[in-house]
Design a protein around this motif. Sequence first.
Motif, PDB file in Angstrom:
ATOM      1  N   ARG A  89      -7.574  -2.293 -11.797  1.00 22.02           N
ATOM      2  CA  ARG A  89      -8.481  -1.373 -11.109  1.00 22.02           C
ATOM      3  C   ARG A  89      -7.977  -1.117  -9.698  1.00 22.02           C
ATOM      4  O   ARG A  89      -7.375  -1.997  -9.069  1.00 22.02           O
ATOM      5  CB  ARG A  89      -9.901  -1.930 -11.073  1.00 22.02           C
ATOM      6  CG  ARG A  89     -10.548  -2.045 -12.448  1.00 22.02           C
ATOM      7  CD  ARG A  89     -11.968  -2.570 -12.351  1.00 22.02           C
ATOM      8  NE  ARG A  89     -12.640  -2.558 -13.653  1.00 22.02           N
ATOM      9  CZ  ARG A  89     -12.581  -3.548 -14.526  1.00 22.02           C
ATOM     10  NH1 ARG A  89     -11.878  -4.644 -14.237  1.00 22.02           N
ATOM     11  NH2 ARG A  89     -13.210  -3.460 -15.692  1.00 22.02           N
ATOM     12  N   ASN A  90      -8.240   0.079  -9.204  1.00 13.28           N
ATOM     13  CA  ASN A  90      -7.789   0.431  -7.862  1.00 13.28           C
ATOM     14  C   ASN A  90      -8.393  -0.511  -6.822  1.00 13.28           C
ATOM     15  O   ASN A  90      -9.458  -1.120  -7.031  1.00 13.28           O
ATOM     16  CB  ASN A  90      -8.182   1.867  -7.532  1.00 13.28           C
ATOM     17  CG  ASN A  90      -9.687   2.076  -7.487  1.00 13.28           C
ATOM     18  OD1 ASN A  90     -10.298   2.346  -8.534  1.00 13.28           O
ATOM     19  ND2 ASN A  90     -10.307   1.973  -6.320  1.00 13.28           N
TER      20      ASN A  90
ATOM     21  N   ASN B  30      -6.579   2.954  -2.405  1.00  9.44           N
ATOM     22  CA  ASN B  30      -5.828   3.878  -3.263  1.00  9.44           C
ATOM     23  C   ASN B  30      -6.612   4.385  -4.458  1.00  9.44           C
ATOM     24  O   ASN B  30      -6.034   4.865  -5.421  1.00  9.44           O
ATOM     25  CB  ASN B  30      -4.517   3.228  -3.733  1.00  9.44           C
ATOM     26  CG  ASN B  30      -4.735   1.989  -4.604  1.00  9.44           C
ATOM     27  OD1 ASN B  30      -5.865   1.621  -4.909  1.00  9.44           O
ATOM     28  ND2 ASN B  30      -3.651   1.352  -4.998  1.00  9.44           N
ATOM     29  N   GLY B  31      -7.946   4.309  -4.385  1.00  9.46           N
ATOM     30  CA  GLY B  31      -8.748   4.816  -5.496  1.00  9.46           C
ATOM     31  C   GLY B  31      -8.958   6.318  -5.457  1.00  9.46           C
ATOM     32  O   GLY B  31      -8.990   6.984  -6.491  1.00  9.46           O
TER      33      GLY B  31
ATOM     34  N   THR C  96      -0.522   7.396  -6.946  1.00  8.33           N
ATOM     35  CA  THR C  96      -0.324   6.163  -6.212  1.00  8.33           C
ATOM     36  C   THR C  96       0.360   5.177  -7.154  1.00  8.33           C
ATOM     37  O   THR C  96       0.492   5.448  -8.349  1.00  8.33           O
ATOM     38  CB  THR C  96      -1.658   5.593  -5.698  1.00  8.33           C
ATOM     39  OG1 THR C  96      -1.411   4.472  -4.833  1.00  8.33           O
ATOM     40  CG2 THR C  96      -2.551   5.134  -6.854  1.00  8.33           C
TER      41      THR C  96
ATOM     42  N   GLY D 142     -11.714   6.921  -8.208  1.00 13.74           N
ATOM     43  CA  GLY D 142     -11.336   5.589  -8.666  1.00 13.74           C
ATOM     44  C   GLY D 142     -10.650   5.675 -10.017  1.00 13.74           C
ATOM     45  O   GLY D 142     -10.737   6.700 -10.712  1.00 13.74           O
ATOM     46  N   TRP D 143      -9.944   4.598 -10.385  1.00 16.26           N
ATOM     47  CA  TRP D 143      -9.227   4.604 -11.657  1.00 16.26           C
ATOM     48  C   TRP D 143      -9.155   3.193 -12.220  1.00 16.26           C
ATOM     49  O   TRP D 143      -9.226   2.201 -11.480  1.00 16.26           O
ATOM     50  CB  TRP D 143      -7.831   5.196 -11.519  1.00 16.26           C
ATOM     51  CG  TRP D 143      -7.034   4.686 -10.352  1.00 16.26           C
ATOM     52  CD1 TRP D 143      -6.889   5.266  -9.128  1.00 16.26           C
ATOM     53  CD2 TRP D 143      -6.295   3.442 -10.288  1.00 16.26           C
ATOM     54  NE1 TRP D 143      -6.103   4.501  -8.302  1.00 16.26           N
ATOM     55  CE2 TRP D 143      -5.718   3.364  -8.993  1.00 16.26           C
ATOM     56  CE3 TRP D 143      -6.050   2.407 -11.182  1.00 16.26           C
ATOM     57  CZ2 TRP D 143      -4.920   2.301  -8.574  1.00 16.26           C
ATOM     58  CZ3 TRP D 143      -5.271   1.327 -10.776  1.00 16.26           C
ATOM     59  CH2 TRP D 143      -4.718   1.283  -9.486  1.00 16.26           C
ATOM     60  N   THR D 144      -9.019   3.120 -13.545  1.00 12.00           N
ATOM     61  CA  THR D 144      -8.830   1.862 -14.258  1.00 12.00           C
ATOM     62  C   THR D 144      -7.736   2.070 -15.300  1.00 12.00           C
ATOM     63  O   THR D 144      -7.809   3.011 -16.095  1.00 12.00           O
ATOM     64  CB  THR D 144     -10.122   1.399 -14.955  1.00 12.00           C
ATOM     65  OG1 THR D 144     -11.144   1.205 -13.966  1.00 12.00           O
ATOM     66  CG2 THR D 144      -9.897   0.087 -15.700  1.00 12.00           C
TER      67      THR D 144
ATOM     68  N   THR E  74       0.822  -1.186   0.000  1.00 13.48           N
ATOM     69  CA  THR E  74       0.000   0.000   0.000  1.00 13.48           C
ATOM     70  C   THR E  74       0.856   1.235   0.000  1.00 13.48           C
ATOM     71  O   THR E  74       1.236   1.730   1.043  1.00 13.48           O
ATOM     72  CB  THR E  74      -0.916   0.028   1.245  1.00 13.48           C
ATOM     73  OG1 THR E  74      -1.532  -1.235   1.382  1.00 13.48           O
ATOM     74  CG2 THR E  74      -1.958   1.122   1.102  1.00 13.48           C
TER      75      THR E  74
ATOM     76  N   ALA F 176      -3.427  -3.284  -6.705  1.00 14.53           N
ATOM     77  CA  ALA F 176      -4.466  -3.181  -7.732  1.00 14.53           C
ATOM     78  C   ALA F 176      -5.105  -4.551  -7.922  1.00 14.53           C
ATOM     79  O   ALA F 176      -4.482  -5.584  -7.646  1.00 14.53           O
ATOM     80  CB  ALA F 176      -3.901  -2.671  -9.055  1.00 14.53           C
TER      81      ALA F 176
ATOM     82  N   CYS G 187      -5.678   5.285 -19.154  1.00 16.08           N
ATOM     83  CA  CYS G 187      -6.183   5.464 -17.786  1.00 16.08           C
ATOM     84  C   CYS G 187      -7.530   6.162 -17.833  1.00 16.08           C
ATOM     85  O   CYS G 187      -7.680   7.198 -18.503  1.00 16.08           O
ATOM     86  CB  CYS G 187      -5.186   6.268 -16.953  1.00 16.08           C
ATOM     87  SG  CYS G 187      -5.600   6.349 -15.184  1.00 16.08           S
TER      88      CYS G 187
ATOM     89  N   PHE H 107       1.014   0.822  -8.187  1.00 17.16           N
ATOM     90  CA  PHE H 107       0.785  -0.606  -8.004  1.00 17.16           C
ATOM     91  C   PHE H 107       1.845  -1.340  -8.806  1.00 17.16           C
ATOM     92  O   PHE H 107       2.579  -0.738  -9.608  1.00 17.16           O
ATOM     93  CB  PHE H 107      -0.632  -1.011  -8.439  1.00 17.16           C
ATOM     94  CG  PHE H 107      -0.934  -0.879  -9.908  1.00 17.16           C
ATOM     95  CD1 PHE H 107      -0.711  -1.930 -10.793  1.00 17.16           C
ATOM     96  CD2 PHE H 107      -1.483   0.292 -10.414  1.00 17.16           C
ATOM     97  CE1 PHE H 107      -1.005  -1.817 -12.145  1.00 17.16           C
ATOM     98  CE2 PHE H 107      -1.785   0.431 -11.763  1.00 17.16           C
ATOM     99  CZ  PHE H 107      -1.543  -0.625 -12.641  1.00 17.16           C
TER     100      PHE H 107
END
Length: 372
Positions: free
Chosen positions: A336-337, A341-342, A350, A305-307, A243, A324, A369, A352
Amino acid sequence: MVLRILAVAMAGAVALTVALVVTQDTAGAHGSTINPASRNYGCWKRWGNDFQNPNMATQDPMCWQAWQADPNAMWNWNGLYREGVAGDHQGHVPSGQLCSAGQTGGVRYAALDNPGNWQATNVSNNFNVTVHDQALHGADYFLIYVTRQGFNPLTQRLGWSNLELVKETGRYAPGAGTRETGDPVLGGVSNTIAISAPGRTGRHIVYVIWKASHSDQNYYWCSDVNFPGGGSNPTPTVTPTRTPTPTPTATPTRTPTATPTRTPVPTTPADGPRSCSATYTVTGNWSGGFQADVRVTAGSAAISGWTVTWTFASGQAVSSTWGANITSSGSSVTARNVDYNGSLGAGGSTTFGFVGSQTGSNPVPTLSCAAV
């Protein structure tokens, strides 16, 4: 013949120089928690004779990432100290950097701060901590902390607010303790301190501060433990969960066989108020495998959030991950978060990472992203 003699002489000089470099830090620093083992002492004990073994990546993944970041953190397992603290430990060692003594020595020990599945020692709620004084410095005091119930070392960096002081000792005279004779590498004296930590179950960190008596030299050690009642000690093959903080300090990474390939590939932020970008860095290569880190950065507005998506071009595949939730469909990969960490503030970031397999070349993919 003369040239051969000169070559032999030069080789001897180089060997002497290397020996001096390797032993310089060890000569000036002397101690560690040896039971339960500190993170870097434990990694050195388990892998010091086999630190280039790629099996470490799956058998002992947190030690693997620490060896990759800087092997000197393990070779100098007895050098995790700061000078000139004047008793103000919290002022000199920031939260999130406790296991690296506030990143003493630059980033040498920074990988020790990464949360994840470090190998843990099974202990009861009444247990002993053994610290080794290699150079017979003695101690003005030892401060021993245990993390509070609810702290999760698998996913959280250690901060001062996570700790409870459970023992403060008095002075130990130089040379006081039990002489170590079983391990010639230790060679000094050890002191065993009885600890009581009621109410703890499962995974925790024991944090020890040693104020040496010969000068204002202060040592800081994180030891991972497993108390009864929280499940068994995870096996070394479990995939770690690291993390990073929203703005972690970058940790350099070294491969066991070659210089890391670092080729960040920026993405184009998506249109709209919520956007993100991602960069991909290969941080280690070995025969049949590699390690990569991805940094996700929010655009001009906060995101929740993120992808991140990409497509491998040369048959690479993800085998273990941290930071992730990663899924694959053929060569297409989606990351995906996770819960922690989203959410990123504007411009916040952040990271991963993952360990992957490869059969040939390992080109860096182009990332996309998307933020919410």
